[in-house]
Design an enzyme around this catalytic site. Structure first.
Site, PDB file in Angstrom:
ATOM      1  N   MET A  67      26.612  62.629 -24.043  1.00 22.46           N
ATOM      2  CA  MET A  67      27.001  63.974 -24.441  1.00 22.46           C
ATOM      3  C   MET A  67      27.994  63.960 -25.601  1.00 22.46           C
ATOM      4  O   MET A  67      28.496  62.919 -25.995  1.00 22.46           O
ATOM      5  CB  MET A  67      27.610  64.709 -23.241  1.00 22.46           C
ATOM      6  CG  MET A  67      26.657  64.871 -22.071  1.00 22.46           C
ATOM      7  SD  MET A  67      27.429  65.653 -20.625  1.00 22.46           S
ATOM      8  CE  MET A  67      27.785  67.297 -21.269  1.00 22.46           C
ATOM      9  N   HIS A  68      28.251  65.154 -26.134  1.00 22.05           N
ATOM     10  CA  HIS A  68      29.349  65.442 -27.066  1.00 22.05           C
ATOM     11  C   HIS A  68      29.145  64.910 -28.478  1.00 22.05           C
ATOM     12  O   HIS A  68      29.954  65.193 -29.363  1.00 22.05           O
ATOM     13  CB  HIS A  68      30.695  64.907 -26.546  1.00 22.05           C
ATOM     14  CG  HIS A  68      30.966  65.180 -25.106  1.00 22.05           C
ATOM     15  ND1 HIS A  68      30.885  66.448 -24.564  1.00 22.05           N
ATOM     16  CD2 HIS A  68      31.308  64.358 -24.080  1.00 22.05           C
ATOM     17  CE1 HIS A  68      31.180  66.387 -23.272  1.00 22.05           C
ATOM     18  NE2 HIS A  68      31.431  65.132 -22.961  1.00 22.05           N
ATOM     19  N   ASP A 125      23.757  63.274 -19.898  1.00 18.20           N
ATOM     20  CA  ASP A 125      23.538  62.079 -19.076  1.00 18.20           C
ATOM     21  C   ASP A 125      23.982  62.258 -17.634  1.00 18.20           C
ATOM     22  O   ASP A 125      23.286  61.841 -16.702  1.00 18.20           O
ATOM     23  CB  ASP A 125      24.188  60.846 -19.712  1.00 18.20           C
ATOM     24  CG  ASP A 125      25.646  61.056 -20.106  1.00 18.20           C
ATOM     25  OD1 ASP A 125      26.213  62.144 -19.852  1.00 18.20           O
ATOM     26  OD2 ASP A 125      26.221  60.128 -20.695  1.00 18.20           O
TER      27      ASP A 125
END
Length: 478
Positions: free
Chosen positions: A77-78, A233
């Site tokens: 992520m991110h 995830d």
């Protein structure tokens, strides 16, 4: 059949499952991370594209893919994947553990609307502050941004030609109204962006697009194979582990560490540094505490000592009370509960008798103490966890799991066999999108064993955790 693609930090994993969710084939493609400066962590999205072609080719060599009906995506992520109007990548993707944007994150977090709308602290690793760092430091790149994509959603672009994201991953950007499950125009405006630069949103179990005809032909797929929204995830791992209902939880010992609890309501508490995100299925949210270095801390010790992680942990014997040697696993800062991008790892109370085994025990204990901090933060929001499914590579160590169970005072359930991670979760989401199935197909795995807290050492681990917290309070000022 259905395919799950999980874009991890160190590899892309692909699995093929049949309609009974039996794994028919799998393949993993390694990838590398670059760290050009302290606190930086980047990947070239071209690696991801190459890895998908390699993985799909490998699956096709092992099985006939003509029966595939859906593909699901999961990923770290991110990450800020910036593309121009021709879908060209503008710069390397800044990953989840890239902390260069700490100042930008603090500036956004100082604006109350961010916590009010997203339900979360603006962490340095989140997407919005990274893009703000680009605006301030690479303005020529910022001016060319046509779309901001999360890593797995760049894979979707490769697969389908469409710009689409889903709720669980989007919740970690600092641009999503997590209660409404929609982009916030106000937060986008506050960061110099517009909705036009965001991908379209779908739920993780919905159809997002179909595979490009040219790729379908090249990979032996039939026409109109759907690609599900997928999940970040951790949300995808929860789908793979069957953690989809209130009270369900898992503890992941991967590169990072996650303590994850599903919820049927949106109950944020940003001040606790607990993440409150959308789940990958509709009308469901989740809370999680995140530590940035779990097995990554053990791998660091492995590099330092020249012994593999397996060698360091293979013959530790029965769990014993912690020694005075203390390890704080903040090698790249910390998320929950500290929100401190500047803190770094520490070894305390070393002496002449401290050998590699003693150091390994201290590292395992330090990660356990970090998980105990996460559990305390989650409980402060009203979330109750009495047991959790143990997942991730570190969960293969009975010693480590017993240390964690004893430190947290909860039972850990170890799956009997198979892979119940994000790749399976992605495949399940692909099945949901293709067939209309719901969370009933996201079943929990059979449990091989349950590791209960060791009551003999519970008080000693509690004392060790108290020393750990005291050490952080002192050392964070140095």
């Amino acid at each position: 059949m259905y395919i799950g693609l999980d874009l991890g930090t160190s590899s892309l994993k692909a699995i093929l499952v049949d309609d009974t969710q039996q794994v028919m084939a799998e393949h993993s493609v390694p990838m590398t991370v670059t760290r050009p400066h302290d606190g930086w962590s980047e990947q070239d999205p071209e690696q991801w594209e190459d890895a998908v072609h390699t993985a799909m080719g490998a699956l096709g060599a092992k099985a006939d893919l003509s029966a595939v009906r859906g593909i699901g995506l999961a990923g770290h992520m991110h990450g800020a994947t910036l593309i121009d109007s021709a879908d060209n990548v503008l710069r390397p993707c800044m990953l989840w553990n890239d902390t260069r944007a700490a100042d930008q994150a603090a500036a956004f977090d100082g604006q109350q609307q961010f916590r009010d709308v997203t339900g979360n602290i603006v962490f340095a690793g989140f997407t919005a502050p990274k893009v703000e760092w680009v605006r301030q430091n690479e303005p020529q790149v910022f001016e060319r941004i046509a779309k901001v994509l999360l890593p797995k959603d760049y894979l979707r672009l490769v697969l389908t030609g469409e710009h689409v994201a889903e709720m669980s991953d989007a919740a970690g950007t600092s641009w999503l109204d997590v209660a409404k499950r929609d982009w916030s125009d106000d937060l986008l405006a506050a960061t110099g962006l517009t909705r036009a630069q965001m991908p379209r949103l779908v739920e993780g179990a919905e159809v997002s697009a179909v595979v490009r005809p040219s790729l379908a032909q090249a990979w032996g797929l039939s026409a109109n194979v759907v690609v599900a929204g997928g999940g970040g995830d951790n949300a995808a791992s929860a789908i793979g582990a069957g953690v989809v209902r209130k009270g369900d939880a898992f503890l992941s010992l991967g590169t990072s560490g996650v303590l994850f609890a599903a919820s049927d309501a949106y109950q944020p508490d940003a001040a606790s540094a607990v993440h409150t995100f959308c789940h990958a299925v509709p009308d469901t949210w989740h809370q999680m505490g995140v530590i940035l270095a779990a097995t990554d801390a053990l791998n660091w010790l492995s590099r330092l000592t020249g012994q593999s992680a397996a060698e360091l942990t293979s013959d530790l014997g029965a769990v014993q009370a912690p020694s005075r040697t203390l390890f704080l696993p903040y090698l790249g800062g910390e998320r929950t509960p500290h929100n401190n991008a500047d803190m770094r790892g520490q070894f305390l109370h070393l002496d002449h008798a401290t050998d590699a085994k003693a150091a390994a025990r201290a590292v395992l204990e330090g990660v356990a103490y970090a998980f105990a901090d996460n559990l305390a933060a989650l409980r402060s929001t009203g979330t109750q966890i009495d047991a959790a499914l143990a997942t991730g590579g570190g969960a293969k160590s009975h010693y480590w799991l017993e240390v964690i169970a004893s430190t947290l005072g909860i039972s850990l359930n170890v799956p009997a066999s198979g892979d119940f991670g994000a790749a399976l979760g992605a495949a399940r989401l692909g099945m949901m999108a293709a067939t209309g199935a719901g969370i009933e197909i996201a079943t929990m795995p059979n449990i091989a064993k349950t590791i209960d807290p060791n009551s003999t050492h519970a008080a000693a681990f509690a004392d060790g955790h108290a020393c750990y917290r005291a050490a952080y309070r002192v050392l964070k000022e140095l």
